[in-house]
Design a protein around this motif. Structure first.
Motif, PDB file in Angstrom:
ATOM      1  N   PHE A 130       0.827  -1.206   0.000  1.00  0.00           N
ATOM      2  CA  PHE A 130       0.000   0.000   0.000  1.00  0.00           C
ATOM      3  C   PHE A 130       0.865   1.261   0.000  1.00  0.00           C
ATOM      4  N   LEU A 131       1.840   1.316   0.882  1.00  0.00           N
ATOM      5  CA  LEU A 131       2.685   2.509   0.965  1.00  0.00           C
ATOM      6  C   LEU A 131       3.514   2.676  -0.298  1.00  0.00           C
ATOM      7  N   ARG A 132       4.053   1.581  -0.827  1.00  0.00           N
ATOM      8  CA  ARG A 132       4.858   1.667  -2.043  1.00  0.00           C
ATOM      9  C   ARG A 132       4.011   2.137  -3.227  1.00  0.00           C
ATOM     10  N   ALA A 133       2.789   1.627  -3.330  1.00  0.00           N
ATOM     11  CA  ALA A 133       1.929   1.995  -4.457  1.00  0.00           C
ATOM     12  C   ALA A 133       1.585   3.471  -4.425  1.00  0.00           C
ATOM     13  N   ASN A 134       1.300   3.997  -3.246  1.00  0.00           N
ATOM     14  CA  ASN A 134       0.847   5.375  -3.158  1.00  0.00           C
ATOM     15  C   ASN A 134       1.989   6.383  -3.118  1.00  0.00           C
ATOM     16  N   LEU A 135       3.181   5.937  -2.788  1.00  0.00           N
ATOM     17  CA  LEU A 135       4.351   6.805  -2.879  1.00  0.00           C
ATOM     18  C   LEU A 135       4.917   6.793  -4.294  1.00  0.00           C
ATOM     19  N   GLY A 136       4.638   5.745  -5.051  1.00  0.00           N
ATOM     20  CA  GLY A 136       5.123   5.669  -6.423  1.00  0.00           C
ATOM     21  C   GLY A 136       6.644   5.673  -6.480  1.00  0.00           C
ATOM     22  N   ALA A 137       7.196   6.460  -7.411  1.00  0.00           N
ATOM     23  CA  ALA A 137       8.646   6.517  -7.585  1.00  0.00           C
ATOM     24  C   ALA A 137       9.348   7.146  -6.394  1.00  0.00           C
ATOM     25  N   ALA A 138       8.600   7.785  -5.504  1.00  0.00           N
ATOM     26  CA  ALA A 138       9.198   8.387  -4.317  1.00  0.00           C
ATOM     27  C   ALA A 138       9.436   7.369  -3.210  1.00  0.00           C
ATOM     28  N   ALA A 139       8.908   6.142  -3.350  1.00  0.00           N
ATOM     29  CA  ALA A 139       9.061   5.131  -2.304  1.00  0.00           C
ATOM     30  C   ALA A 139      10.524   4.760  -2.114  1.00  0.00           C
ATOM     31  N   VAL A 140      10.938   4.662  -0.857  1.00  0.00           N
ATOM     32  CA  VAL A 140      12.319   4.281  -0.577  1.00  0.00           C
ATOM     33  C   VAL A 140      12.485   2.775  -0.713  1.00  0.00           C
ATOM     34  N   ALA A 141      13.699   2.361  -0.978  1.00  0.00           N
ATOM     35  CA  ALA A 141      14.017   0.940  -1.050  1.00  0.00           C
ATOM     36  C   ALA A 141      14.123   0.365   0.356  1.00  0.00           C
ATOM     37  N   ARG A 142      14.028  -0.937   0.441  1.00  0.00           N
ATOM     38  CA  ARG A 142      14.240  -1.595   1.728  1.00  0.00           C
ATOM     39  C   ARG A 142      15.700  -1.429   2.131  1.00  0.00           C
ATOM     40  N   PRO A 143      15.959  -0.860   3.289  1.00  0.00           N
ATOM     41  CA  PRO A 143      17.347  -0.754   3.742  1.00  0.00           C
ATOM     42  C   PRO A 143      17.853  -2.100   4.237  1.00  0.00           C
ATOM     43  N   ALA A 144      19.138  -2.197   4.494  1.00  0.00           N
ATOM     44  CA  ALA A 144      19.683  -3.422   5.074  1.00  0.00           C
ATOM     45  C   ALA A 144      19.020  -3.666   6.426  1.00  0.00           C
ATOM     46  N   ILE A 145      18.593  -4.901   6.668  1.00  0.00           N
ATOM     47  CA  ILE A 145      17.889  -5.259   7.898  1.00  0.00           C
ATOM     48  C   ILE A 145      18.592  -6.441   8.565  1.00  0.00           C
ATOM     49  N   ASP A 146      18.806  -6.318   9.865  1.00  0.00           N
ATOM     50  CA  ASP A 146      19.456  -7.370  10.640  1.00  0.00           C
ATOM     51  C   ASP A 146      18.433  -8.023  11.567  1.00  0.00           C
ATOM     52  N   LEU A 147      18.089  -9.266  11.292  1.00  0.00           N
ATOM     53  CA  LEU A 147      17.164 -10.021  12.134  1.00  0.00           C
ATOM     54  C   LEU A 147      17.909 -11.057  12.975  1.00  0.00           C
ATOM     55  N   GLN A 148      19.200 -10.868  13.131  1.00  0.00           N
ATOM     56  CA  GLN A 148      20.012 -11.848  13.844  1.00  0.00           C
ATOM     57  C   GLN A 148      20.740 -11.213  15.022  1.00  0.00           C
ATOM     58  N   ASN A 149      21.798 -10.461  14.734  1.00  0.00           N
ATOM     59  CA  ASN A 149      22.594  -9.842  15.796  1.00  0.00           C
ATOM     60  C   ASN A 149      21.790  -8.812  16.587  1.00  0.00           C
ATOM     61  N   SER A 150      20.845  -8.146  15.917  1.00  0.00           N
ATOM     62  CA  SER A 150      20.058  -7.108  16.572  1.00  0.00           C
ATOM     63  C   SER A 150      19.237  -7.682  17.724  1.00  0.00           C
ATOM     64  N   PHE A 151      18.598  -8.816  17.510  1.00  0.00           N
ATOM     65  CA  PHE A 151      17.782  -9.422  18.557  1.00  0.00           C
ATOM     66  C   PHE A 151      18.648  -9.868  19.738  1.00  0.00           C
ATOM     67  N   THR A 152      19.808 -10.408  19.433  1.00  0.00           N
ATOM     68  CA  THR A 152      20.708 -10.820  20.514  1.00  0.00           C
ATOM     69  C   THR A 152      21.150  -9.613  21.332  1.00  0.00           C
ATOM     70  N   GLY A 153      21.504  -8.521  20.642  1.00  0.00           N
ATOM     71  CA  GLY A 153      21.917  -7.312  21.341  1.00  0.00           C
ATOM     72  C   GLY A 153      20.807  -6.758  22.215  1.00  0.00           C
ATOM     73  N   ALA A 154      19.584  -6.751  21.694  1.00  0.00           N
ATOM     74  CA  ALA A 154      18.445  -6.241  22.452  1.00  0.00           C
ATOM     75  C   ALA A 154      18.160  -7.128  23.662  1.00  0.00           C
ATOM     76  N   ALA A 155      18.254  -8.449  23.487  1.00  0.00           N
ATOM     77  CA  ALA A 155      17.968  -9.380  24.576  1.00  0.00           C
ATOM     78  C   ALA A 155      19.025  -9.290  25.671  1.00  0.00           C
ATOM     79  N   VAL A 156      20.274  -9.094  25.286  1.00  0.00           N
ATOM     80  CA  VAL A 156      21.340  -8.934  26.283  1.00  0.00           C
ATOM     81  C   VAL A 156      21.126  -7.640  27.063  1.00  0.00           C
ATOM     82  N   ALA A 157      20.799  -6.552  26.346  1.00  0.00           N
ATOM     83  CA  ALA A 157      20.578  -5.261  26.992  1.00  0.00           C
ATOM     84  C   ALA A 157      19.411  -5.322  27.970  1.00  0.00           C
ATOM     85  N   ALA A 158      18.406  -6.122  27.643  1.00  0.00           N
ATOM     86  CA  ALA A 158      17.229  -6.241  28.508  1.00  0.00           C
ATOM     87  C   ALA A 158      17.443  -7.221  29.655  1.00  0.00           C
ATOM     88  N   GLY A 159      18.525  -7.998  29.595  1.00  0.00           N
ATOM     89  CA  GLY A 159      18.780  -8.991  30.629  1.00  0.00           C
ATOM     90  C   GLY A 159      18.015 -10.273  30.421  1.00  0.00           C
TER      91      GLY A 159
END
Length: 311
Positions: A130-159
């Motif tokens: 929906f957002l991509r269709a209505n933004l058209g050529a102005a839509a941003v690309a998917r940036p690099a996403i980390d679904l691995q180290n990020s969760f570990t870092g968040a879980a360690v920070a939270a204890g």
């Protein structure tokens, strides 16, 4: 998709930053040699990609910020439910397109939990489309996403886990729920915080609709966490998340309250109104770094695409 007249109106009324104005015009095929006179575009052609401090925030900028967040949620739930992420065709756009690190199908034991994951994955995919269709050529690309180290870092920070251990939100139903909790409340507060920034009523209505869906998702996640006896790690994540956003007030709440462990499934202020977070507060959370001037880290190792990307 919105009618061309609405897009023209968006150029005139909502594209406040030079980058937005260029992208919207390009999307309509108007920004090319000899097509647009200097009087229409002016100095914006040579303007930097990121909006200067003090520039008004346009609707396009706000929606692209939301799109960055929807990419993250869609990738997380797609991997959890189906074992794969978004297609490359749904990841292109302005800015640098990045890959996704980590993610695999969750070994669901409960049929209802699997159905939930599939439903929410489909919702998040629809939000991206929906957002991509209505933004058209102005839509941003998917940036690099980390679904691995990020969760570990968040879980360690939270204890939730100790230093040196690994937190994989795709390894079990319990870890999946905790991983989902990291996103859902943030999405609700982000959309509510963005509402006053949106000028176009059509976009505001659409954003309100997405907020409602995210709130439904958050309510389901919080309920399942409570029913499965996961209040201790959930509340720890809530405390850690609240310490990240940099806000003076407590804008995050766990799923229980007091020593009795009474359920707190709907996080609200004293007036039972949901909290709002500014884009900068949201960035502090997704970058897993408090403070100002941060432009990458956490779930977005190379930062977001678009104008709103620095805390």
């Amino acid at each position: 998709m919105f009618k061309k007249s609405l897009i023209v109106d968006m150029i005139n009324r909502s594209s406040e930053t030079p980058a937005d104005r260029r992208n919207f015009l390009r999307g309509m095929g108007l920004l090319s040699a000899g097509t647009v006179g200097a009087g229409l575009v002016g100095a914006s052609v040579a303007a930097p990609a990121e909006a200067a401090p003090g520039d008004p925030i346009s609707d396009g900028t706000v929606l692209n910020f939301a799109l960055n967040l929807e990419y993250l949620e869609a990738e997380f739930y797609c991997f959890a439910a189906y074992g794969h992420g978004l297609s490359e065709a749904m990841a292109t756009g302005t800015g640098t397109m990045g890959g996704v690190t980590g993610g695999h199908r969750v070994p669901f034991k409960s049929k209802s939990m699997r159905y939930y994951a599939e439903e929410i994955a489909n919702d998040e995919i629809a939000h991206v489309k929906f957002l991509r269709a209505n933004l058209g050529a102005a839509a941003v690309a998917r940036p690099a996403i980390d679904l691995q180290n990020s969760f570990t870092g968040a879980a360690v920070a939270a204890g939730v886990i100790k230093q040196g251990e690994t937190f994989d939100p795709f390894s079990s139903e319990a870890f999946f729920l905790l991983g989902a909790f990291l996103f859902e409340d943030v999405g609700v507060t982000a959309y509510k915080g963005a509402a006053p920034l949106i000028q176009n009523k059509d976009y505001l209505e659409a954003a309100a609709g997405i907020l409602a869906v995210e709130a439904y998702h958050a309510g389901i996640v919080r309920t399942l966490l409570y029913e499965n006896g996961l209040s201790t790690p959930t509340n720890a994540i809530s405390d850690a998340r609240d310490s990240l956003d940099g806000a003076g007030a407590d804008k995050d709440q766990g799923i229980t309250t007091g020593a009795s462990g009474r359920a707190n499934l709907v996080p609200t202020d004293a007036n039972s109104i949901a909290f709002s977070r500014s884009p900068q507060e949201v960035l502090n959370i997704v970058y897993l770094t408090p403070g100002t001037g941060v432009s990458k880290g956490g779930f977005y190792p190379a930062g977001l695409n678009g104008d709103l990307k620095t805390s």
